[in-house]
Write a protein that holds these residues in place. Sequence first.
Motif, short mmCIF file in Angstrom:
data_model
loop_
_atom_site.label_atom_id
_atom_site.label_comp_id
_atom_site.label_asym_id
_atom_site.label_seq_id
_atom_site.Cartn_x
_atom_site.Cartn_y
_atom_site.Cartn_z
N LEU B 353 -12.48 2.80 42.38
CA LEU B 353 -11.69 3.68 41.53
C LEU B 353 -11.65 3.09 40.13
CD1 LEU B 353 -9.78 6.21 41.55
CD2 LEU B 353 -7.92 4.59 41.78
N LYS B 354 -11.92 3.93 39.14
CA LYS B 354 -11.85 3.42 37.78
C LYS B 354 -10.42 3.10 37.41
CE LYS B 354 -15.89 5.43 35.86
NZ LYS B 354 -16.43 6.59 35.19
N GLU B 355 -10.24 1.93 36.83
CA GLU B 355 -8.91 1.54 36.40
C GLU B 355 -8.40 2.51 35.34
OE1 GLU B 355 -6.76 -2.21 34.32
OE2 GLU B 355 -8.63 -2.61 35.35
N GLY B 356 -7.21 2.96 35.48
CA GLY B 356 -6.62 3.85 34.48
C GLY B 356 -7.02 5.30 34.65
N ALA B 357 -7.93 5.59 35.59
CA ALA B 357 -8.34 6.97 35.78
C ALA B 357 -7.34 7.65 36.70
CB ALA B 357 -9.74 7.03 36.38
N SER B 358 -6.63 8.60 36.14
CA SER B 358 -5.57 9.24 36.91
C SER B 358 -6.14 10.35 37.79
CB SER B 358 -4.54 9.82 35.96
OG SER B 358 -5.21 10.54 34.94
N HIS B 359 -5.42 10.65 38.82
CA HIS B 359 -5.69 11.86 39.60
C HIS B 359 -5.22 13.05 38.78
CE1 HIS B 359 -6.34 9.90 43.66
NE2 HIS B 359 -6.18 8.90 42.79
N PHE B 360 -5.86 14.18 38.96
CA PHE B 360 -5.45 15.34 38.16
C PHE B 360 -5.74 16.63 38.92
CE2 PHE B 360 -9.84 16.16 36.93
CZ PHE B 360 -10.41 14.90 36.92
N THR B 361 -5.29 17.75 38.35
CA THR B 361 -5.43 19.05 38.99
C THR B 361 -6.29 19.96 38.14
OG1 THR B 361 -3.55 20.00 37.84
CG2 THR B 361 -3.10 18.82 39.90
N ARG B 362 -6.64 21.15 38.68
CA ARG B 362 -7.43 22.07 37.88
C ARG B 362 -6.63 22.58 36.69
NH1 ARG B 362 -8.06 26.75 42.52
NH2 ARG B 362 -5.90 27.43 42.57
N ASN B 363 -5.31 22.66 36.83
CA ASN B 363 -4.50 23.05 35.68
C ASN B 363 -4.56 22.00 34.58
OD1 ASN B 363 -3.69 25.52 36.69
ND2 ASN B 363 -1.95 24.63 37.79
N GLY B 364 -4.66 20.74 35.02
CA GLY B 364 -4.84 19.67 34.04
C GLY B 364 -6.15 19.84 33.27
N VAL B 365 -7.20 20.21 34.01
CA VAL B 365 -8.50 20.43 33.36
C VAL B 365 -8.37 21.55 32.33
CG1 VAL B 365 -10.87 21.22 33.72
CG2 VAL B 365 -9.83 19.58 35.31
N TYR B 366 -7.68 22.62 32.71
CA TYR B 366 -7.51 23.72 31.77
C TYR B 366 -6.69 23.27 30.56
CZ TYR B 366 -6.56 28.20 29.69
OH TYR B 366 -6.48 29.22 28.80
N GLY B 367 -5.66 22.47 30.84
CA GLY B 367 -4.85 21.95 29.74
C GLY B 367 -5.70 21.17 28.74
N ALA B 368 -6.63 20.36 29.26
CA ALA B 368 -7.51 19.57 28.38
C ALA B 368 -8.37 20.49 27.51
CB ALA B 368 -8.38 18.64 29.21
N ILE B 369 -8.84 21.58 28.12
CA ILE B 369 -9.66 22.52 27.35
C ILE B 369 -8.85 23.11 26.19
CG2 ILE B 369 -10.87 24.75 27.47
CD1 ILE B 369 -11.55 24.00 30.42
N VAL B 370 -7.60 23.47 26.49
CA VAL B 370 -6.72 24.01 25.44
C VAL B 370 -6.50 22.97 24.35
CG1 VAL B 370 -4.40 24.88 24.94
CG2 VAL B 370 -5.62 25.64 26.99
N VAL B 371 -6.31 21.70 24.75
CA VAL B 371 -6.16 20.62 23.77
C VAL B 371 -7.37 20.60 22.82
CG1 VAL B 371 -6.19 18.11 23.48
CG2 VAL B 371 -4.64 19.16 25.13
N GLY B 372 -8.57 20.74 23.39
CA GLY B 372 -9.78 20.75 22.57
C GLY B 372 -9.79 21.89 21.56
N LEU B 373 -9.39 23.08 22.01
CA LEU B 373 -9.35 24.23 21.11
C LEU B 373 -8.36 24.00 19.97
CD1 LEU B 373 -9.42 27.13 23.74
CD2 LEU B 373 -11.19 26.63 22.05
N VAL B 374 -7.20 23.41 20.32
CA VAL B 374 -6.16 23.16 19.31
C VAL B 374 -6.64 22.11 18.30
CG1 VAL B 374 -3.83 22.26 18.94
CG2 VAL B 374 -4.27 23.85 20.82
N VAL B 375 -7.28 21.05 18.80
CA VAL B 375 -7.77 19.99 17.91
C VAL B 375 -8.77 20.56 16.90
CG1 VAL B 375 -9.20 17.90 17.79
CG2 VAL B 375 -7.36 18.05 19.46
N GLY B 376 -9.72 21.36 17.38
CA GLY B 376 -10.72 21.95 16.48
C GLY B 376 -10.07 22.80 15.41
N THR B 377 -9.08 23.62 15.82
CA THR B 377 -8.42 24.51 14.86
C THR B 377 -7.65 23.71 13.82
OG1 THR B 377 -8.17 26.06 16.69
CG2 THR B 377 -6.90 26.52 14.71
N LEU B 378 -6.89 22.72 14.28
CA LEU B 378 -6.09 21.91 13.35
C LEU B 378 -6.98 21.15 12.37
CD1 LEU B 378 -3.22 20.47 15.59
CD2 LEU B 378 -3.04 22.20 13.82
N MET B 379 -8.07 20.58 12.87
CA MET B 379 -8.96 19.82 11.99
C MET B 379 -9.49 20.72 10.87
SD MET B 379 -9.46 16.54 13.03
CE MET B 379 -11.14 15.90 13.02
N SER B 380 -9.86 21.96 11.23
CA SER B 380 -10.36 22.88 10.21
C SER B 380 -9.28 23.18 9.18
CB SER B 380 -10.82 24.19 10.86
OG SER B 380 -11.89 23.97 11.73
#
Lengths: 749, 749
Positions: B353-380
């Motif tokens: 098991l990778k140290e520091g690698a947390s268990h997560f859910t599919r909602n977590g994956v979706y949350g990460a995708i939303v984070v990416g969209l927000v980061v791109g928009t804010l940077m622009s």
Amino acid sequence: MDFLYNNLIYFIPIMGFIGILFMLGKSSWVTKQDAGDGAMTELSGHIADGAMAFLKAEWKILSYFVAVAAILLAWSGTTVATSSPVIAVSFICGAFLSAFAGFIGMRIATKANVRTTQAARTSLAQALKVSFTGGTVMGLGVAGLAIIGLGSLFIVFYTVYVKNVAGSTVNGEDMARALDVLAGFSLGAESIALFARVGGGIYTKAADVGADLVGKVEAGIPEDDVRNPATIADNVGDNVGDVAGMGADLFGSYVATMLATMVLGREVASHDNFGGIAPVLLPMVIAGLGLIFSIVGAAFVKIKNETDSVQKALNIGNWASIILTAIATYFVVQWMLPADDLHMIRDEASGVLKEGASHFTRNGVYGAIVVGLVVGTLMSMITEYYTAMGKRPVLGIIRQSSTGHATNIIGGLAVGMESTVLPILVLAAGIYGSYYCAGLYGVSIAAAGMMATTAMQLSIDAFGPIADNAGGIAEMSRLPEEVRHRTDNLDAVGNTTAATGKGFAIASAALTSLALFAAFVGVAGIEHIDIYKAPVLAGLFVGGMIPFIFSSLAISAVGRAAMAMVEEVRRQFREIPGIMEYKAQPEYEKCVAISTKASIREMVAPGMIALITPIIVGFTFGPEVLGGMLAGVTVSGVLMGLFQSNAGGAWDNAKKSFEKGVEINGEMFYKKSEPHKASVTGDTVGDPFKDTSGPSMNILIKLMSIVSLVIAPHLNANVQKSASIDHQVKKEIRVQSMHVNAFKVDKKG
Amino acid sequence: MDFLYNNLIYFIPIMGFIGILFMLGKSSWVTKQDAGDGAMTELSGHIADGAMAFLKAEWKILSYFVAVAAILLAWSGTTVATSSPVIAVSFICGAFLSAFAGFIGMRIATKANVRTTQAARTSLAQALKVSFTGGTVMGLGVAGLAIIGLGSLFIVFYTVYVKNVAGSTVNGEDMARALDVLAGFSLGAESIALFARVGGGIYTKAADVGADLVGKVEAGIPEDDVRNPATIADNVGDNVGDVAGMGADLFGSYVATMLATMVLGREVASHDNFGGIAPVLLPMVIAGLGLIFSIVGAAFVKIKNETDSVQKALNIGNWASIILTAIATYFVVQWMLPADDLHMIRDEASGVLKEGASHFTRNGVYGAIVVGLVVGTLMSMITEYYTAMGKRPVLGIIRQSSTGHATNIIGGLAVGMESTVLPILVLAAGIYGSYYCAGLYGVSIAAAGMMATTAMQLSIDAFGPIADNAGGIAEMSRLPEEVRHRTDNLDAVGNTTAATGKGFAIASAALTSLALFAAFVGVAGIEHIDIYKAPVLAGLFVGGMIPFIFSSLAISAVGRAAMAMVEEVRRQFREIPGIMEYKAQPEYEKCVAISTKASIREMVAPGMIALITPIIVGFTFGPEVLGGMLAGVTVSGVLMGLFQSNAGGAWDNAKKSFEKGVEINGEMFYKKSEPHKASVTGDTVGDPFKDTSGPSMNILIKLMSIVSLVIAPHLNANVQKSASIDHQVKKEIRVQSMHVNAFKVDKKG
């Protein structure tokens, strides 16, 4: 030798006292020299008054800061077991001695400048003697006070926390506590250095730009004209920035390097004749040796005839002190460290071996010290190459000045960026090499080796602005051609030593920060700083950004502070009748006060970033993320420091090259030509780069590291509270249990 | 749905084909539009010829490079078990498609420009339609080719290496091999991007400066005069830099992001209905969805009346595509990923098991995708703020222009440094947030989310230079006032989209590099990248320095290439009689060739640094030191990219502000005033900053990461060879053994 063995820790401050004794002798010699006629003494009197005005205003503000910070430190010292409220006392001592060292340097510089001018009336040899002796007062003062302060406090804390615990067998935890409390000394020194370096940097450039804008442009009077109320502030600025700022910077580096090496030295398991604490004592002993041999080296700095090379005389003195220190250090290392295996331990309680920490020998330790000496020398040489007249980088900027302002700027920026390459490779090789020699202790003892001859380095550094001021006084007092010829000779050498001094200061700040960084990790009790973990990587990004915002604030501050100066000068011209007719004297001290207040006000924001960010990040995200941030700050800060200092230095010398005339595509150009105007633009951009934001990177990276080291025990306590499954895993990988041998100071062999 | 389940991997390239079909339709529509009268078509014909001349010259050089690199890759593919010589085929495909995408973008841009001018004779609505449709051809072409290429190769390698191994139960090592080979595609794409972005950046500024120096200054003819042999090269340069360079950059980011997420997806243990490979397929599916919804969003970009806001129309289209993609992605994530626990594994053989690698859910994956969209928009948005007219940063530079060239430069540098703060905080928060949501897979899927609507982003980006060129053609053809008014309207919006596009490109490069970095660590088989180890820290320093030398080389290259251009123009004026009397046509294509050759020659040194440094460091010091170096490059590269691009953008708009007149301390200043002249100096310094060295940071950090990923299996093999005591320790901390479920593509539920 028995006596030495048993009382070594008492000999450390004695070496500092020897330095101070020589300093007092040299200081009184300088003061006894002839200060010249009425005009000269009046001029230098104004500069000296201005310098004191700056110090008074600075001390007033700083006393509040020191009081508040000391109370906070005292309170925080009560919250964890490994610290103590006494840390506030260390902090106050460090702050006081740093301020006092600045005072000594500033006072002697404002005395030596006019006496150098007067000496230049007789011979170059005498002028060099006065100006360099002035420099050595500063160098010996800084190094002497640092060793006395750190050495004495160590004796006190060692006696209180370590020695009196059950006689001969000493608990290593107690030594950790003594060193934690001692870290306050370094924090105090570095905090004052921040004000001196950043505030001084803003001060000198605000006064410079402000004096020029109103005096030369609006009132149409020449530079350094006594009718300009800001002209004294301008001259004070040179001392504030180049003498006091550099002195405080190196005082901070010197103390921090010793401290970090002592903290790491506690983690070295050593079967030595000093009851295992030889690795803790070694950095202070090396510093003491370096101080003594700097006194010896200074004696070599002299010339006989007018045609002798001043640079060569300085080089001989410098090399003498370095080589003698290197030789003496070899025997000291053989004497103090055991012949058998040395290695790093986590601490004597858990005995966890640090991953990647190699076993090493005393010869390895000596090798690391040599690496440090080589790194310092190379960094100085590279800096000189990139900023020296007649070398490729500066010649390139001169050529690009022929096509206008923009290409001059592009040329300088490109040179500045390029100038990071070799120093970084040298630094990386130095880190790699010293680590190879003696693990993490090697990295920090390399820094200690490099800093050993700080007294000599600083003597040479301080000589520059003294010679520069002497030339200015000669110019303003309209002394004969031959006098100015002699001071110009000294000034030219001073420009070179200023450049090499900056290279040395950056290298020392980088190695000091790395040593502090390593000490922080140990005290914070973390195993790794793993940038593969996303939060640590995020910390690395944020850390990398801080030197950019710090530089931006410092550069903008110069602009705003210069505007405040402009308004004051305009007011004096308007409200005090007779200034222009030499009938009324301008209120010099008001300009000095304006510049001082503006500079201190403007440095609050960048200063707070440096002080508070580690605290917020450390307590919010934990020590590992803070470690990532520190690494980011250090790498980015060293790069930005090199980039800005070297670009500024190269622009400056490109402009200066036009004074003697330069050839571009077969045509000669002189002052007031179009290419020269373009080069003036570059020089003006370079001013805040090389004298404000660039050098302040040194303080930034050191201060953030020392703040982190001071809060590390608190973060460690947090880690212990939240230790759970992770702790179990750590227990399993414990490879072997080691115990450091007793911490007792009685002779075995 | 059964059919979809069983054949999902075949649907991925189909989505790419849909994009290409729409592209072809839009392209043929643009081509059918009226290209205007003789003068206009002749002018645009020269620009189109020049662009082709650049591509031909570029391809000639690149074909050698691709051939040599492919042979080396094929050879190296035979040396380790986890790779294959087939990687050379991927590499060639990636290089070819990247070059082809550049060709499509450049061809449509050189057609759409003149047709936009002609359309602007009738209405603003029609002009927007032509120019934006031209942009969408580029956007859909880049995204479509990337998805087709990566998706098709994945099918091939999946079939060859994975699917046919013993039917239903699949070895995860085989999937690793398929993805290792697929990494060659990304390497090919990014290598071509290096030439397009860096070479293009040098080209455009060399032509710009060269044309100005000889034309305006020496010959005294106006800007964009047809008699100037370099004027076509200048106009070609706009397309080469802004269209092809940006396109290749985003093509590379788009492919690299998908690839990195796939590599990390392989390490996610997932009990999904796709036999455990849903995390591998997800990034390609999201990219396909983003492409489809970019087509939908593009349909919203239209206006009706002359007074409608063009910016608003673009914003509506952009937001439509982002929101639709975000909604659709939610359902796709729910559909593809399992409802139960997901977690990262090292690999199925060791199960560490990778140290520091947390268990997560599919909602977590979706949350990460939303984070990416927000980061791109804010940077622009942040980039727009720092470079927009009328906002504090640009207004500050304008004010500082009133006191001369130097203060203008200082102001711009301070703005550029300050502009790094918010983007870095956003980025750090994005890294932290996406990691919190779904571990390291979250960081890379966030990048994939951000890049999903690349087609739309690139459409908007490419619209800018088309509108810019259209305005230039209108100006040169002396069309009526109302036409120029319309193209000016579009051009002004284009300036804003250029700034936001740069923000998006830097953000995407940063997240892509981090995703590649994470993938590299996994493939290289290391546990940590511990900057507490001195050699890793040394790597961090060296990495941090590389963006500085890269920028220095790029900036200097512009100067040298401009000089080569100047000499060619002088030669033509001298040797071809009648040019000045319009009797002879200048040899435009020779200037184009000179500029092309110079730019390609000049980018060899920086390009080689990016390509070779990771190889040298990786094989000499091992993967962990290389990891430290990559982290240094990424942090420093993002900072230098933001600093240089934003400083350049702010200087540019400070200068442009003088065209309408600006008020400084109650006084109005216009073009040709002294403050305007100072602002021109800033703009000239900013030109290579914002169009050459700044944007090339994107390629630098991505290319070094992808090179590291490609060599990672070789470094891992080295690690395995030297594994000894360290390996024993690792075994002990194995917490549990996990096996990824079978890699089979048949439906379970």
